[in-house]
Write an enzyme that holds these catalytic residues in place. Sequence first.
Site, PDB file in Angstrom:
ATOM      1  N   GLY A   1       0.822  -1.199   0.000  1.00  0.00           N
ATOM      2  CA  GLY A   1       0.000   0.000   0.000  1.00  0.00           C
ATOM      3  C   GLY A   1       0.858   1.252   0.000  1.00  0.00           C
ATOM      4  O   GLY A   1       2.063   1.210   0.280  1.00  0.00           O
TER       5      GLY A   1
ATOM      6  N   GLY B   1       0.523  -5.307   0.828  1.00  0.00           N
ATOM      7  CA  GLY B   1      -0.689  -5.214   0.032  1.00  0.00           C
ATOM      8  C   GLY B   1      -0.597  -5.931  -1.291  1.00  0.00           C
ATOM      9  O   GLY B   1      -1.612  -6.348  -1.866  1.00  0.00           O
TER      10      GLY B   1
ATOM     11  N   GLU C   1       5.243  -6.025   7.743  1.00  0.00           N
ATOM     12  CA  GLU C   1       4.577  -4.967   8.519  1.00  0.00           C
ATOM     13  C   GLU C   1       5.227  -4.678   9.870  1.00  0.00           C
ATOM     14  O   GLU C   1       5.167  -3.536  10.353  1.00  0.00           O
ATOM     15  CB  GLU C   1       3.095  -5.326   8.705  1.00  0.00           C
ATOM     16  CG  GLU C   1       2.249  -5.143   7.463  1.00  0.00           C
ATOM     17  CD  GLU C   1       2.422  -6.265   6.447  1.00  0.00           C
ATOM     18  OE1 GLU C   1       1.899  -6.153   5.328  1.00  0.00           O
ATOM     19  OE2 GLU C   1       3.085  -7.284   6.771  1.00  0.00           O
TER      20      GLU C   1
ATOM     21  N   ASP D   1      -1.508  -7.780   7.509  1.00  0.00           N
ATOM     22  CA  ASP D   1      -2.943  -7.621   7.240  1.00  0.00           C
ATOM     23  C   ASP D   1      -3.220  -8.129   5.824  1.00  0.00           C
ATOM     24  O   ASP D   1      -2.555  -9.046   5.361  1.00  0.00           O
ATOM     25  CB  ASP D   1      -3.390  -6.170   7.461  1.00  0.00           C
ATOM     26  CG  ASP D   1      -2.816  -5.209   6.434  1.00  0.00           C
ATOM     27  OD1 ASP D   1      -1.660  -5.394   6.009  1.00  0.00           O
ATOM     28  OD2 ASP D   1      -3.532  -4.269   6.043  1.00  0.00           O
TER      29      ASP D   1
END
Length: 360
Positions: free
Chosen positions: A66, A115, A138, A146
Site C-alpha cells: 500500500g 498489500g 509490517e 494484514d
Amino acid sequence: MTSDRVLRARRNGVGRLTLNRPEAINAVDIDMVRSMLAALDAWRDDADVHLVLLDGVGDRGLCAGGDVRLLREHIVAGRFDAVEEFFRGEYLLNATIDEYPRPFVAFMDGVTMGGGIGISAHGSVRVVTERSRLAMPETRIGFTPDVGGTWLLGRAPGRLGEFLALTGWTMGAADAILCGLADHAVPAAHLPDLAHALETRADPATPNELVLLFDETMEPGPIERARPWIDEAFAGETVAEILERLRAMPETDGEITPSAVHAELVQRAPLALAVTLRAVRRARELPDLRAALAQEYGLVSWFVRTQPDMAEGIRAQVVDKDRSPRWNPATLEGVVDDMIDEAFAHRAPVPLWTDEGEER
C-alpha cells in the site's frame, strides 16, 4: 471508477488488470483499489470473460504494498476515517479475489509484499519467478500483517507462519510455494508466452494445466532448509520465549541462522511483535478469510487511532529512511497483556462488514 494507474483490458476471454505505477513498484492507493474492484464487478457476470490475469508494469515487481507515505500523512493529520476507508476498500478487494467465480491468475514477479500479497496470494493460480521476492514486512513499520496475511501465514507448515509474520523475512519462489503463498514457478522470460497461452486457450485448457506447461521445479529455498530449527524456536509461547530459544541455539550454516533471525527480531516494534504472534495463532482458529480480515481491520484501527508506532515506523523506514525508529514501548518488558487484549477488543467506528457480509 477507472485509474490510469490500473490498466484494464479484455481480450480473447481474458480480463487483464495491469498495475501501472512502476516508479513506486506499483504501490496501491484507494483509487487503484476502486479501479480493480470496478473491473472485477464488471467482469463477474460477463460471459466473454473466462479468467482474470493480474500483472504489473516494470521489472521491479508486481506490487510493493500500500501507499504507506500517504497513510502516514493521514495518520499524522488525524484523518483516521480516511485511513480506515482505504483499508475497508483494500480488504473488500482481497475478499473479492478470494471468492471470485472466475479463475484469478496472478503473476507475482519481482517484489510482491504487504498489500501486493493481498491482491495476488488470494487468487486461484499464483505464479512466481526466479525474481520473486515475497514478504509480509509490517512489523518493520510497527504494524501487523494484514490483507489476509495472518490467514495465509496461519496455514503455512509448522511454525513458518510465526517466523514470517514476526520477522518479515523475504521469500524467494521456492519458499513462497512451500509456505502456501504461491502455486507455480515460471521463468520470468516465459511470462509473456504464458499470458498468450491463457488468451489462446492452447490445450490443455484450464489455467492450472496451462501453467504447468511452463512450470519449472526449483531447488529447496533457504527457509525450507532452516525449517527444523525455525519450527523449534517459533513454537515458543511468547515473543520473549522465542528470543530466548534463538539465543540458546547453536549457529547453523546457510543463509538463515538463529543469530541473524534474533538480530532482526530485536529491531522490530515490541508491541507489534506481541500483537502479531497472537494474531497469527488466532487466525488458525478462524473459519474463513473474511473473519481474518475483520480481525485485522480491528487491529489496524487500534494501531492507527491509539498507538504511535505505525506512523513512527513509516517515518523511519520510508520517509526519513534513518532506520532508527523510536518504538513505544521500547522493549518487550513494556508490553503487558492488557495492551494486547485491548488491541483485539478494539472496534473501528465503521465496521468492515455488515450483517449481510458486505463492505459498508
